[in-house]
Design an enzyme around this catalytic site. Structure first.
Site, PDB file in Angstrom:
ATOM      1  N   GLU A 162       0.803  -1.331  -0.157  1.00 13.53           N
ATOM      2  CA  GLU A 162      -0.094   0.031   0.308  1.00 13.53           C
ATOM      3  C   GLU A 162       0.778   1.008  -0.129  1.00 13.53           C
ATOM      4  OE1 GLU A 162      -2.648  -0.485   3.406  1.00 13.53           O
ATOM      5  OE2 GLU A 162      -3.508  -2.287   2.625  1.00 13.53           O
ATOM      6  N   GLU A 267      -6.463 -10.913  -0.330  1.00 15.51           N
ATOM      7  CA  GLU A 267      -6.997 -10.375   0.666  1.00 15.51           C
ATOM      8  C   GLU A 267      -8.471 -10.258   0.220  1.00 15.51           C
ATOM      9  OE1 GLU A 267      -5.472  -6.934   2.756  1.00 15.51           O
ATOM     10  OE2 GLU A 267      -3.336  -7.526   1.874  1.00 15.51           O
TER      11      GLU A 267
END
Length: 376
Positions: A162, A267
Site C-alpha cells: 500500500e 485479501e
C-alpha cells in the site's frame, strides 16, 4: 465352487475399488483446491488460533480446501520486532511450520508497510524523525533478519504494501517522507539479497482504479528497468456490493499481466454492509462510530441479500477463471465470517458476512458454485 468363489472375490474387489474411486472423486469435487488445480492456487489468511491449532475446525477446513496460506497479522513488523533488535518469531515459526507440513505455498506478509509498524521504526530516542540513512539501515536489518530466517521456506513475500494512493501519487508515509520513493526499490533489493529464490510482490488495494493501476504499472516497469527483481502484483480484493466493477477489475488484471509479472488476487472478501462514508477504500486507518443503522443484519442475512452476495462473488470468480492464464493465486482474507476483520472495520461491533464459510464452518452455496464453474 472354487471357481465361483474366485470370481466372487474378484467381483467384490472391483466393486470396492470402483466405490473408493467414486468416493475420492466425490471428495475432490467438494474441495476448492482440487477443483481449481491447474488454474490457480487458492489461499487463505490464517489467524493466531488457526496457526496454533486451537481452532481445530478451522484447521480441518484449511487443509481440505486451500493450498496456499498467508499470515493475517503475525508477520507484520509491529509483531515481529516490537522493540528495536528484539524479534519475536514464535507465532511466525508455527505458521511456516504449518505450511511446510501441509505442502502449501507459503506467503510472507508483509515486510514494509506504513501501518502496523512499531513507532520506534521512524523516530530517534527523542521522538524525532530519524535520518534517511538510519531508516534505510533499519529497513535493511528488518528485511534481512526476517527473510533470512525463512530462506527457502517462505515461497513469496509481500515486500511493500500500500505505497500508492488511489490517484496514483505516492502515499506520504514515513518511509516516503524520510527516504523518498527509493524505499520501494531498496526494500525489493534487500529482500532479494536475503533470499534470491523467493518470489517478491507489491500488494495494494483499490487496484481497479485507473490512477492507481497506471501508477503501479509505471512503478513495476521502472523497477524492471533498473534490474530490480519483482515477481508479482497483489490486487487486494476487499470488495463491496458495487465496487469494483468487473470491467475495471479486468482492465487491471490485463494491464498488470502485460508487465510480465504474476498477478494475484489477495485479501479477498465481500462486505454486504452499508458504507458509513463516501470513500471506498481498505485503509485500516478509517474508523467510524457505531450506529445501529450501519449494522442491519445482526442476526443473519435476508435471503435476497445472501443471494445478491452469492451472485457477485460468482461473477468475480468467473472473471478469475477466464483469466486463469494470468492469475497465479486467489487468497481469501480469512476463513469464516466470524474471523473476518470486516466485523470491526471501519465500524467496530458490526456483523458482516464477507467470506466463503459461515460462522458454523459450513460452506456457503458460493463454494459449490465456484467448484462447478471450475469444472466446466
Amino acid at each position: 465352487m472354487k471357481l465361483k468363489s474366485y470370481y466372487f472375490v474378484i467381483s467384490f474387489m472391483v466393486i470396492a475399488l470402483f466405490a473408493n474411486c467414486k468416493a475420492e472423486e466425490s471428495k475432490s469435487e467438494k474441495a476448492l483446491q482440487e477443483a481449481l488445480k491447474g488454474k490457480f492456487l487458492i489461499g487463505v489468511a490464517m489467524n493466531a488460533d488457526q496457526i496454533t491449532g486451537k481452532d481445530t475446525a478451522g484447521v480441518r477446513l484449511i487443509k481440505e480446501h486451500f493450498n496456499s496460506i498467508t499470515p493475517e497479522n503475525c508477520m507484520k513488523s509491529e509483531v515481529l520486532q516490537p522493540e528495536e533488535g528484539k524479534f519475536d518469531f514464535a507465532l511466525a515459526d508455527q505458521y511456516v511450520d504449518f505450511g511446510q507440513k501441509n505442502n502449501m505455498f507459503i506467503v510472507g506478509h508483509t515486510l514494509i508497510w506504513h501501518s502496523q509498524a512499531p513507532k520506534w521504526f521512524f523516530v530517534d530516542k527523542n521522538g524525532k524523525d530519524v535520518s534517511r540513512e538510519v531508516l534505510i539501515e533499519r529497513m535493511k536489518n528488518h528485511i534481512t533478519t526476517v527473510v533470512g530466517r525463512y530462506k527457502g521456506r517462505v515461497h513469496g513475500w509481500d515486500v511493500v504494501n500500500e505505497a500508492i494512493e488511489d490517484d496514483g501519487s505516492f502515499r506520504k508515509s514515513k518511509f516516503y517522507q524520510i527516504i523518498g520513493e527509493d524505499f520501494i526499490r531498496l526494500a525489493f533489493e534487500f529482500a532479494h539479497e536475503a533470499d534470491p529464490e523467493a518470489e517478491l510482490y507489491y500488494n495494494d488495494y483499490s487496484m481497479s482504479k485507473e490512477g492507481k493501476r497506471d501508477a503501479v504499472v509505471k512503478m513495476v516497469r521502472n523497477l524492471q528497468s533498473q534490474g530490480v527483481k519483482i515477481d508479482g502484483i497483489g490486487m487486494q480484493g476487499h470488495m463491496t456490493m458495487d465496487f469494483p466493477t468487473l470491467e475495471e477489475e479486468e482492465k487491471s488484471i490485463v494491464a498488470f499481466s502485460e508487465t510480465g509479472v504474476k498477478v494475484m488476487i489477495t485479501e479477498l472478501d465481500l462486505t454486504v454492509l452499508p458504507s458509513p462514508g463516501t470513500k471506498v477504500s481498505a485503509d485500516v486507518a478509517l474508523s467510524y462510530e457505531y450506529q445501529k443503522q450501519l449494522n442491519p443484519y445482526p442476526n443473519g442475512l435476508p435471503d435476497s441479500v445472501a443471494q445478491a452476495a452469492h451472485d457477485r462473488y460468482a461473477e468475480f470468480f468467473r472473471l478469475f477463471l477466464k483469466h486463469a492464464d494470468k492469475i497465479d493465486r486467489v487468497t481469501m482474507w480469512g476463513l469464516t465470517d466470524e474471523d473476518s476483520w470486516r466485523n470491526n472495520w471501519p465500524v467496530p461491533g458490526r456483523t458482516d458476512y464477507p467470506l466463503l464459510f459461515d460462522r458454523n464452518y459450513q460452506p456457503k452455496p458460493i463454494v459449490e458454485t465456484i467448484i462447478k464453474e471450475a469444472n466446466q
